[in-house]
Design a protein around this motif. Structure first.
Motif, mmCIF file in Angstrom:
data_model
loop_
_atom_site.group_PDB
_atom_site.id
_atom_site.type_symbol
_atom_site.label_atom_id
_atom_site.label_comp_id
_atom_site.label_asym_id
_atom_site.label_seq_id
_atom_site.Cartn_x
_atom_site.Cartn_y
_atom_site.Cartn_z
ATOM 1 N N VAL A 64 0.834 -1.206 0.000
ATOM 2 C CA VAL A 64 0.000 0.000 0.000
ATOM 3 C C VAL A 64 0.866 1.252 0.000
ATOM 4 C CG1 VAL A 64 -1.687 1.327 1.319
ATOM 5 C CG2 VAL A 64 -1.937 -1.137 1.133
ATOM 6 N N VAL A 65 1.928 1.250 0.795
ATOM 7 C CA VAL A 65 2.816 2.414 0.884
ATOM 8 C C VAL A 65 3.387 2.761 -0.484
ATOM 9 C CG1 VAL A 65 5.023 3.227 1.793
ATOM 10 C CG2 VAL A 65 3.392 2.100 3.320
ATOM 11 N N VAL A 66 3.911 1.748 -1.178
ATOM 12 C CA VAL A 66 4.520 1.980 -2.498
ATOM 13 C C VAL A 66 3.473 2.430 -3.509
ATOM 14 C CG1 VAL A 66 5.759 0.891 -4.409
ATOM 15 C CG2 VAL A 66 6.378 0.334 -2.048
ATOM 16 N N PHE A 67 2.337 1.738 -3.549
ATOM 17 C CA PHE A 67 1.315 2.048 -4.553
ATOM 18 C C PHE A 67 0.661 3.413 -4.316
ATOM 19 C CE2 PHE A 67 0.856 -2.720 -5.290
ATOM 20 C CZ PHE A 67 1.550 -2.663 -6.483
ATOM 21 N N TRP A 68 0.441 3.771 -3.066
ATOM 22 C CA TRP A 68 -0.200 5.058 -2.788
ATOM 23 C C TRP A 68 0.697 6.230 -3.183
ATOM 24 C CZ3 TRP A 68 -3.635 5.287 2.229
ATOM 25 C CH2 TRP A 68 -4.744 4.463 2.041
ATOM 26 N N VAL A 69 1.999 6.103 -2.915
ATOM 27 C CA VAL A 69 2.921 7.161 -3.334
ATOM 28 C C VAL A 69 2.966 7.249 -4.852
ATOM 29 C CG1 VAL A 69 5.327 7.916 -3.330
ATOM 30 C CG2 VAL A 69 4.306 7.021 -1.234
ATOM 31 N N LEU A 70 2.994 6.112 -5.517
ATOM 32 C CA LEU A 70 2.989 6.105 -6.981
ATOM 33 C C LEU A 70 1.727 6.750 -7.517
ATOM 34 C CD1 LEU A 70 4.090 5.250 -9.738
ATOM 35 C CD2 LEU A 70 3.093 2.974 -9.355
ATOM 36 N N SER A 71 0.582 6.427 -6.920
ATOM 37 C CA SER A 71 -0.676 7.017 -7.351
ATOM 38 C C SER A 71 -0.686 8.529 -7.139
ATOM 39 C CB SER A 71 -1.842 6.375 -6.588
ATOM 40 O OG SER A 71 -3.069 6.984 -6.920
ATOM 41 N N SER A 72 -0.111 8.990 -6.016
ATOM 42 C CA SER A 72 -0.067 10.428 -5.738
ATOM 43 C C SER A 72 0.738 11.170 -6.792
ATOM 44 C CB SER A 72 0.528 10.677 -4.344
ATOM 45 O OG SER A 72 -0.302 10.146 -3.333
ATOM 46 N N PHE A 73 1.856 10.598 -7.209
ATOM 47 C CA PHE A 73 2.668 11.238 -8.239
ATOM 48 C C PHE A 73 1.948 11.246 -9.592
ATOM 49 C CE2 PHE A 73 6.326 10.681 -5.367
ATOM 50 C CZ PHE A 73 6.926 11.916 -5.523
ATOM 51 N N LEU A 74 1.218 10.183 -9.878
ATOM 52 C CA LEU A 74 0.480 10.134 -11.141
ATOM 53 C C LEU A 74 -0.618 11.201 -11.167
ATOM 54 C CD1 LEU A 74 0.134 6.260 -11.617
ATOM 55 C CD2 LEU A 74 1.560 7.820 -12.967
ATOM 56 N N VAL A 75 -1.377 11.321 -10.071
ATOM 57 C CA VAL A 75 -2.428 12.330 -10.007
ATOM 58 C C VAL A 75 -1.827 13.730 -10.014
ATOM 59 C CG1 VAL A 75 -4.310 13.256 -8.614
ATOM 60 C CG2 VAL A 75 -4.022 10.782 -8.819
ATOM 61 N N SER B 85 -6.241 17.844 -3.128
ATOM 62 C CA SER B 85 -5.148 18.551 -2.451
ATOM 63 C C SER B 85 -3.882 18.586 -3.296
ATOM 64 C CB SER B 85 -4.855 17.893 -1.098
ATOM 65 O OG SER B 85 -4.276 16.602 -1.262
ATOM 66 N N LEU B 86 -3.712 17.602 -4.175
ATOM 67 C CA LEU B 86 -2.501 17.531 -4.992
ATOM 68 C C LEU B 86 -2.440 18.631 -6.042
ATOM 69 C CD1 LEU B 86 -2.336 13.655 -5.417
ATOM 70 C CD2 LEU B 86 -0.751 15.087 -4.108
ATOM 71 N N SER C 214 0.854 14.731 -11.400
ATOM 72 C CA SER C 214 1.313 15.085 -12.748
ATOM 73 C C SER C 214 0.171 15.571 -13.632
ATOM 74 C CB SER C 214 1.991 13.878 -13.404
ATOM 75 O OG SER C 214 1.051 12.828 -13.648
ATOM 76 N N LEU C 215 -1.051 15.192 -13.290
ATOM 77 C CA LEU C 215 -2.211 15.602 -14.083
ATOM 78 C C LEU C 215 -2.801 16.926 -13.617
ATOM 79 C CD1 LEU C 215 -4.140 12.213 -14.459
ATOM 80 C CD2 LEU C 215 -2.750 13.351 -16.192
ATOM 81 N N VAL C 216 -2.911 17.097 -12.305
ATOM 82 C CA VAL C 216 -3.667 18.239 -11.775
ATOM 83 C C VAL C 216 -2.802 19.443 -11.445
ATOM 84 C CG1 VAL C 216 -5.424 16.707 -10.839
ATOM 85 C CG2 VAL C 216 -3.509 17.390 -9.386
ATOM 86 N N PRO D 150 -7.555 14.460 -23.213
ATOM 87 C CA PRO D 150 -7.263 15.070 -24.510
ATOM 88 C C PRO D 150 -6.117 14.400 -25.266
ATOM 89 C CG PRO D 150 -6.405 16.429 -22.736
ATOM 90 C CD PRO D 150 -7.174 15.326 -22.089
ATOM 91 N N THR D 151 -5.220 13.720 -24.561
ATOM 92 C CA THR D 151 -4.082 13.080 -25.220
ATOM 93 C C THR D 151 -3.981 11.623 -24.792
ATOM 94 O OG1 THR D 151 -2.516 13.653 -23.455
ATOM 95 C CG2 THR D 151 -2.848 15.279 -25.223
ATOM 96 N N ARG D 152 -3.237 10.867 -25.572
ATOM 97 C CA ARG D 152 -3.034 9.446 -25.245
ATOM 98 C C ARG D 152 -2.214 9.295 -23.970
ATOM 99 N NH1 ARG D 152 -1.086 5.515 -29.996
ATOM 100 N NH2 ARG D 152 -3.116 6.287 -30.751
ATOM 101 N N THR D 153 -1.276 10.200 -23.742
ATOM 102 C CA THR D 153 -0.441 10.131 -22.541
ATOM 103 C C THR D 153 -1.288 10.265 -21.284
ATOM 104 O OG1 THR D 153 1.457 11.067 -23.723
ATOM 105 C CG2 THR D 153 1.495 11.165 -21.317
ATOM 106 N N ILE D 154 -2.186 11.235 -21.284
ATOM 107 C CA ILE D 154 -3.061 11.433 -20.126
ATOM 108 C C ILE D 154 -3.978 10.233 -19.935
ATOM 109 C CG2 ILE D 154 -4.969 12.835 -19.245
ATOM 110 C CD1 ILE D 154 -3.669 15.253 -20.476
ATOM 111 N N ALA D 155 -4.453 9.660 -21.043
ATOM 112 C CA ALA D 155 -5.315 8.476 -20.943
ATOM 113 C C ALA D 155 -4.562 7.314 -20.305
ATOM 114 C CB ALA D 155 -5.831 8.094 -22.324
ATOM 115 N N TRP D 156 -3.295 7.129 -20.685
ATOM 116 C CA TRP D 156 -2.492 6.056 -20.114
ATOM 117 C C TRP D 156 -2.223 6.304 -18.619
ATOM 118 C CZ3 TRP D 156 -1.598 1.265 -21.231
ATOM 119 C CH2 TRP D 156 -1.654 0.832 -22.550
ATOM 120 N N ILE D 157 -1.983 7.552 -18.248
ATOM 121 C CA ILE D 157 -1.766 7.871 -16.839
ATOM 122 C C ILE D 157 -3.019 7.558 -16.018
ATOM 123 C CG2 ILE D 157 -1.355 9.747 -15.201
ATOM 124 C CD1 ILE D 157 0.461 11.041 -17.248
#
Length: 404
Positions: free
Chosen positions: A38-49, A172-173, A51-53, A314-321
């Motif tokens: 959970v620790v690893v995945f939650w940090v990864l998810s936070s960075f992914l979100v 918050s991100l 990068s979008l917002v 709008p882009t394929r990159t954002i869709a993949w993220i």
């Protein structure tokens, strides 16, 4: 070597099927393995979100949370396969469990309404006879397992809390860094301890207080540095924006502490520390279904009010993220639930403080943030606090399991 292979095999099996043969200490270790994931995945998810917002490339926190939570509906597939059920059979089981629950509820109401009539000795004899039949019969597992209807009902009760906690965290991100959001989210341990103590689920002793205070001190140190005017990592964000983002992260920590304790409370047998077995596949599956069914009107409301206009990636990159983030959330939240059920809410909550150093390293490496020695010191204090509380909670857990 063979013991290691056996442990790995048990972990993989327990991810899909609850292994009742695990002893208390093995359950605790399995819970910590899930917690580490959970620790690893939650940090990864936070960075992914983030990068979008953060740069307004796709600032849609509600839609992102809606997609992530809605994907939980796919948990129904392994549930039906493992239980060897068709959709029709599942619906029949759901109706049957509902009728049994309704009948049991009516029966308890009728017993309470006549409790003032007749001989108390006779009532006690009847109650003793029923208890004897229940213990000697084959229905003993009914008290130890949450049936289909109760699980679905539990999912419906938790959807708002679950969705709200994830929504404010994702929001918050947009205004604060991943490290700051992670630090403030770790304060949920204080809420978990307080609410759990008030609900007689958590015990408070000197060691836990020391661990909580250490974690709290570490949070204060890193938060102070983050909010300082000469912070080189502010990325030109105003103090008000950073404060708003931190407030959202803190509210997410409060909601997280609430639903963590409530989940533990709902599965605990009354007047006992024993817990009923919860099918996590079914629970999360209906969390996803209820999200898709009941929360889509909010998307329309947000769109027409201008708070969050609806827009496909709008882009394929954002869709993949978005896809990768949904997959990461899909796995991590399941591991979180397993960790709570296998250990304790307080251990999981404080254990998630381990995301702080990981998020800080990510900010330094991925975003070029300046390394600060006080950040490292604060993270170290939080880590020490976690290990103190974890050790104390493990001893309580093993003692309770052995006394059952």
């Amino acid at each position: 070597m063979s013991e290691t292979r056996t442990s790995i095999a048990r972990y993989v099996q327990a991810f899909f099927i609850t292994d009742k043969k695990l002893v208390s200490r093995q359950k605790w270790i399995l819970g910590l393995i899930n917690l580490s994931a959970v620790v690893v995945f939650w940090v990864l998810s936070s960075f992914l979100v983030n990068s979008l917002v953060e740069d307004d490339s796709y600032r849609k926190p509600f839609f992102i949370t809606y997609i992530n939570t809605g994907c939980f509906c796919f948990y129904i597939i392994p549930y039906l396969k493992l239980e060897n059920l068709t959709i029709k059979q599942f619906i029949e089981n759901l109706k049957s469990d509902y009728q049994q629950s309704y009948t049991r509820l009516r029966g308890s109401d009728e017993e309470s309404s006549v409790s003032g009539y007749g001989s108390n000795d006779d009532l006690q004899a009847i109650a003793s006879e029923r208890l004897h039949v229940s213990e000697s019969g084959s229905d003993k597992s009914d008290d130890e397992t949450i049936n289909t209807y109760e699980t679905v009902k539990l999912s419906l009760q938790f959807i708002i809390l679950w969705f709200s906690a994830n929504l404010v965290t994702n929001s918050s991100l947009s205004y604060t860094s991943v490290a700051s959001q992670t630090i403030l989210s770790s304060t949920s341990s204080f809420f978990t301890l307080l609410i759990g103590y008030l609900q007689s689920i958590e015990r408070i002793n000197q060691n836990k207080i020391v661990g909580i205070l250490l974690s709290f001190t570490g949070v204060i140190i890193v938060t102070k540095i983050d909010s300082s005017a000469d912070n080189p990592n502010s990325n030109d964000k105003s103090t008000l924006m950073i404060f708003y983002g931190n407030a959202l992260a803190l509210s997410g920590a409060l909601i997280y502490g609430i639903y963590t304790i409530l989940l533990k409370q709902r599965i605990t047998i009354k007047n006992s520390r024993r817990e009923r077995e919860l099918n996590t596949h079914l629970f999360f599956g209906f969390v996803g279904i209820f999200c898709l069914v009941f929360l889509w009107p909010v998307l329309i409301i947000l769109h027409y009010t201008g708070y969050e206009t609806f827009e496909l990636p709008p882009t394929r990159t954002i869709a993949w993220i978005l896809f990768i983030n949904a997959l990461v959330t899909f796995i991590s939240d399941f591991c979180w639930c397993k960790a709570v059920l296998l250990t304790s809410p307080l251990t999981v909550t404080v254990g998630l403080s381990m995301t702080i150093p990981l998020a800080m390293v990510g900010d330094w490496l991925l975003k070029g943030f300046t390394v600060n020695i006080w950040y490292i010191f604060g993270a170290a204090i939080v880590t020490i606090g976690f290990w103190i509380i974890n050790k104390d909670e493990e001893e309580d857990f093993v003692r309770d399991e052995n006394s059952l």
